[in-house]
Structures are given as C-alpha cells and as structure tokens.
Motif scaffolding. Structure first.
Motif, PDB file in Angstrom:
ATOM      1  N   GLN A 275       3.668   0.465  -6.974  1.00 43.55           N
ATOM      2  CA  GLN A 275       4.662  -0.622  -6.971  1.00 43.55           C
ATOM      3  C   GLN A 275       3.984  -1.952  -6.700  1.00 43.55           C
ATOM      4  O   GLN A 275       3.013  -2.019  -5.959  1.00 43.55           O
ATOM      5  CB  GLN A 275       5.723  -0.397  -5.892  1.00 43.55           C
TER       6      GLN A 275
ATOM      7  N   LEU B  96       3.630  -4.941  -4.670  1.00 45.55           N
ATOM      8  CA  LEU B  96       4.047  -5.498  -3.385  1.00 45.55           C
ATOM      9  C   LEU B  96       3.832  -7.005  -3.397  1.00 45.55           C
ATOM     10  O   LEU B  96       2.845  -7.495  -3.937  1.00 45.55           O
ATOM     11  CB  LEU B  96       3.226  -4.905  -2.236  1.00 45.55           C
TER      12      LEU B  96
ATOM     13  N   GLU C 125       5.336  -8.433   1.828  1.00 44.57           N
ATOM     14  CA  GLU C 125       5.460  -6.968   1.952  1.00 44.57           C
ATOM     15  C   GLU C 125       4.126  -6.334   2.320  1.00 44.57           C
ATOM     16  O   GLU C 125       4.063  -5.403   3.120  1.00 44.57           O
ATOM     17  CB  GLU C 125       5.996  -6.373   0.639  1.00 44.57           C
TER      18      GLU C 125
ATOM     19  N   TYR D 167       4.687   5.168   0.003  1.00 45.69           N
ATOM     20  CA  TYR D 167       5.822   5.059  -0.911  1.00 45.69           C
ATOM     21  C   TYR D 167       5.707   3.853  -1.843  1.00 45.69           C
ATOM     22  O   TYR D 167       6.520   3.691  -2.750  1.00 45.69           O
ATOM     23  CB  TYR D 167       7.146   5.011  -0.128  1.00 45.69           C
ATOM     24  N   SER D 168       4.697   2.994  -1.605  1.00 43.06           N
ATOM     25  CA  SER D 168       4.564   1.820  -2.462  1.00 43.06           C
ATOM     26  C   SER D 168       3.465   1.978  -3.508  1.00 43.06           C
ATOM     27  O   SER D 168       3.172   1.030  -4.245  1.00 43.06           O
ATOM     28  CB  SER D 168       4.292   0.577  -1.603  1.00 43.06           C
TER      29      SER D 168
ATOM     30  N   LYS E 157      -3.589   0.096  -5.789  1.00 40.24           N
ATOM     31  CA  LYS E 157      -2.922  -0.346  -4.568  1.00 40.24           C
ATOM     32  C   LYS E 157      -3.110  -1.845  -4.416  1.00 40.24           C
ATOM     33  O   LYS E 157      -4.215  -2.357  -4.620  1.00 40.24           O
ATOM     34  CB  LYS E 157      -3.523   0.346  -3.338  1.00 40.24           C
TER      35      LYS E 157
END
Lengths: 297, 297
Positions: free
Chosen positions: A168, A170, A174, A164-165, A248
């Motif tokens: 995004q 992080l 996190e 879900y990341s 990522k």
C-alpha cells in the motif's frame, strides 16, 4: 567519535553483555534448547542502542548503573524478542541478523516462536526482580510504561501496521506513525524508564527527555532507511535493500536520499535543543544523538 | 453442580467477559486486524478456569472483585496467548479451538504471531494499570510472580519440554514436571496473585493456597488426558485424541484409564485437605475443585 565517547560506549556495552548473560537462564537449564535459542538471539550482537540511551538518560537523574543495567536489559530483551519473531517466515522471512543466521534458521520455527515469547516475559521478570526506583509505585509505573510501549498500541502495533500496509502507498504521516510505534515507542521507553531510576524530576524535565527520545527514535529510523539504500549487507549485518525490494515505503522512497539525510539532521537538532537545559549531565545523550545519526551500520 | 455454584460461576464468567472486552483495545483501533485477532482469540470462549480460581482464592483474603477481575484478566490473557501460539503450524498445527477456527486459520499466521505477542504484553499492562494490592510493593511482587510463571522457567518452558519430548518416552516424574510447568505454573499464579489482593496473610496460609493450586493444576491435566481419551471433538471443542495420535505421553498412556481417574481423585482430596483450615471462606475453592475434576469438557 571521540575517544571518550567510544570508551563510555564500550563500557556500557560490556556491562550490558555481562548483565544479559546473568539474567538469562543458563543454556543447560531445562529446556536447554529453548534457553540456548534465547541466549543465541540476545548475546554477542547488536549495538545496544536502547541500553545506551537508558544509561545516558539515567545520568541526567543521577541514576545508579546498578539499576540502569536492568532497565537496559529489560528493554533489550523486548527488542530482541521482536526481532526473533519479525524474522520468522510468517513475517519478514529473513535469514540473516546481526551477521549470523536468524533464530528460526538456527533452531527451527517452533524454538524461535517460544524463544521470542520467553524473551518478552523475561523483560517483565527482570523489571520486577529487584529495586529499580526509590518508590515501588514508580517501579510499577516503569513496568506499565514498558508494557504500553511494547504492546498492540506500541511496538507490536507498529509491526502490525507495517505488515498490513505491504503493497500500500503510505503517506509520510502514516509512515511516521508506523515507525513511531514500531521503533520509536521502545526507544522512548528506554529513556522514560531510566528517568524513574534516580532523583525525582519535574514533569517538564521528563517531557524534555521524552521529546529528545521521540526525535532520536524517528531519526534512528530515517538513518536506517538511508543506510538500507546506501550500504551493502556485509556492512549492515542484515539483508540490505529488502524494503525497496518488497515495495515497502521508506523515508528515502518518499523524500529522496538528500531530503531524508536533511530530515535526520533536523531531528537531531530538535533533540539536542530539548535537552540543552540539562547542561553537562546530558552529555551522553548529546554524544549518542551524534552516534545514532552519523552511524554507518 | 449445585445451583449456587453454577450461579456463582456464571457471574464470574460474565464479569470476566465484560472485563476482557474493556481491557482489550477496540477492534476498530489501529491496527484493526491485530485488535480483531486479539479479541477473537480471547472473547466468547473458554471456561475461564484461571479467573474462577483467582476469584475463589480471593474470597479467602476478602479481596475486592474490582481487583480480582484484573488479576483474572491478566492470567487469562497469558493463557490465551499461549493457546494462539501453541496452535500455530510450527507447534501443534491445530485448526480447532474452543469450537471455532484457531487464530492463524481465521487471520493468517503473521496476525496470530503478533496477536499472541500483544496478548502477553497486555497481561502486564493490565497488572500495572490500577491498584491491585494495598502495598505497591506487593503489586510488584504480583507482576514478578506472573512473569516467572509464564516464562521459560514456567509455562513457556513447559511448552518447550513438551515440544522437545515428542517421540521420546517420558517417565511419570518427567510428565509431571512438564505439566507442572506447562499448565500448573499459571494456575498457581492465578491463586497466588489473588492472595495479594486482600488482607495480609501468613506465609503458612499462602503456602496452603499454593499447595491447593499445585494439586488442582495437576488434577486439571490428568482430567484433560482422561477426557482426551474418552470424549469426541464436538464435546471437547478441540481436536480429540491428538496426543495419542502424536505418540505424546499422557497420564492415561502411562497409568491406564482407571488409575488416571484415581489419581485425579487423590489430588483433589489433597487439595481440599490443604485449604480445610480456611473453613467457609474457601467454599469457592472446594466447589471449583469438584468442578475441575468432574468436568466433561
């Protein structure tokens, strides 16, 4: 790597291969396609880092290898199931794992789905099929530790956070939380399970083993990110540079290469400090910490 | 259906709903998408046949409902995980389950994959989180029974046989073997697990419960096939006529409708004969046998 360590590691790896061959249903057992896919996904591959940790931690409590091999097998099957599902098109969509075609490439998606499912179940079967702790109550506790470490508040939850990341940004805390679940929880479980297989130890000593496992689990992931940045696919046995290509976050992307290497070294030092009081009995854990942090694939 | 049975069934169903709500991680717990998908796939749906069987079998051994609710939850979570994965595109590719969108339709394939994985793990967590049998050794045995019933030699294996036999002509014995694994194994596990939650019983008495469960499990599937032939999707809460459309063998396609109904009735009679010696304590099992064979969805 010392000759002594290399020989110990090869012994454990050979023993694990034999154990895994024995606990998995035979390939010709109905449904044979499923059992073939399960064996393909587990046997003849992987460094068996989690079983190695179980054997090394077990030495601290004088646990019998006859028990540790089943602990190692249970944890390794959970690890293998997570790789099979993680590689599927709905997740990472990867075609290469441990230098061979991923399970769904070799056997199709339906078989990979079922093989992963059944490998998870097999872990709990193995952990309850023979005596692994002096007290049945402790063995129940072991099953619970493995379940907590593997489920939605552990490894599987970490895969969810990872999923879900995507895309995004992080933060470092996190990222650490995600890896603490995704990789760390099962590595801790390998060590914790082994700690129940031998003589009784104090909560404080168990806490030392747990802290070692936490540090090593995180170091393992930091090194993974470093290797993913530096190595090529042939050395890794899986597709290199994938995390960066997928945007990522990694330790390297957040910290830079030099600081990531520094962090791995610091985590190793913390791990070793935690188990120093065990002296010679923790020799395997010390050498494993070296191996995990210094590895090249 | 008698008022007394209806009231008992609703009590157990309400208690199970509450238990499942409690044992599953809260929807806002990280990763919340995963926990939302897990809760969606389990709560507010299904007849809870397996928990009902656990409660009815538990009454034979005077087991506490406080234990049986966790046995019911564990078995129900295994059942729910198998449905989530079975509905995925790689398997049955179904869009409707229990009258609502299937998990992968509602949350995407990756979440459905992880939710199924984590639901399986949660079952083993629940079964080892509190005392469910007087002897820890018996509780370990319960975990082992659930693992064997769920894995590649049980439910998951049955799904494999089902998968690999698409388009093949199965004989009646082969069909029975497939269903004995796919549906029967978990139904037997629900009854067997409950049999360890109360007073100790003889192997002979446990065998009686097991035989009841075997017959009822098979009857359950025969009735499923009959309903799939006769009912429409609105009544079933899932896509009707799918097996026939997919050329999958069913009891109806192999035996004909009348003989399939006759077989269900015979299996019920065998089940009731097995538990007759338990007298009034088996009243729940008797009424459940009626319910399962006479149901219309």
């Amino acid at each position: 790597m010392t000759l002594e360590f290399k020989s110990w590691m090869q012994d454990v790896q050979a023993r694990m291969e034999q154990t895994l061959k024995t606990v998995l249903p035979a390939a010709d057992h109905l449904p044979s396609q499923l059992h073939t896919a399960m064996r393909y996904s587990v046997l003849d591959g992987g460094k068996r880092v989690r079983p190695l940790l179980a054997f090394a931690a077990g030495a601290v409590v004088d646990a019998s290898p006859d028990r540790l091999q089943y602990v190692g097998a249970a944890v390794e099957l959970i690890h293998a199931y997570s790789l099979v599902h993680d590689d599927m098109p709905a997740m990472d969509d990867d075609v290469l794992r441990r230098g061979k075609a991923t399970c769904h490439i070799a056997f199709g998606e339906a078989s990979a789905l079922l093989a992963g499912d059944a490998l998870q179940t097999a872990a709990f079967d193995i952990l309850t099929s023979c005596t692994l702790a002096d007290e049945p109550r402790d063995q129940l506790k072991m099953v619970n530790i493995l379940a907590r470490a593997s489920g939605s508040l552990g490894m599987c939850g970490g895969q969810g956070v990872d999923l879900y990341s995507v895309g995004q940004a992080l933060s470092l805390p996190e990222l650490e939380q995600m890896h603490g679940l995704k990789t760390g929880a099962l590595i801790r479980a390998a060590v914790m399970l082994a700690s129940y297989c031998g003589v009784a130890i104090s909560d404080e000593d168990r806490g030392r083993l747990d802290y070692y496992a936490q540090c090593i689990g995180l170091a393992f992931q930091v090194v993974d990110d470093v290797l993913d940045e530096e190595a090529d696919s042939a050395t890794l046995g899986k597709t290199a540079g994938k995390d960066a290509a997928n945007n990522k976050p990694t330790y390297v992307s957040l910290l830079g290469l030099a600081a990531a290497k520094q962090k791995a070294a610091e985590l190793k030092a913390e791990a070793l400090a935690a188990i120093a009081p065990f002296g010679e009995k923790a020799r395997g854990l010390v050498l494993l910490a070296d191996f995990i942090v210094e590895r090249t694939n």
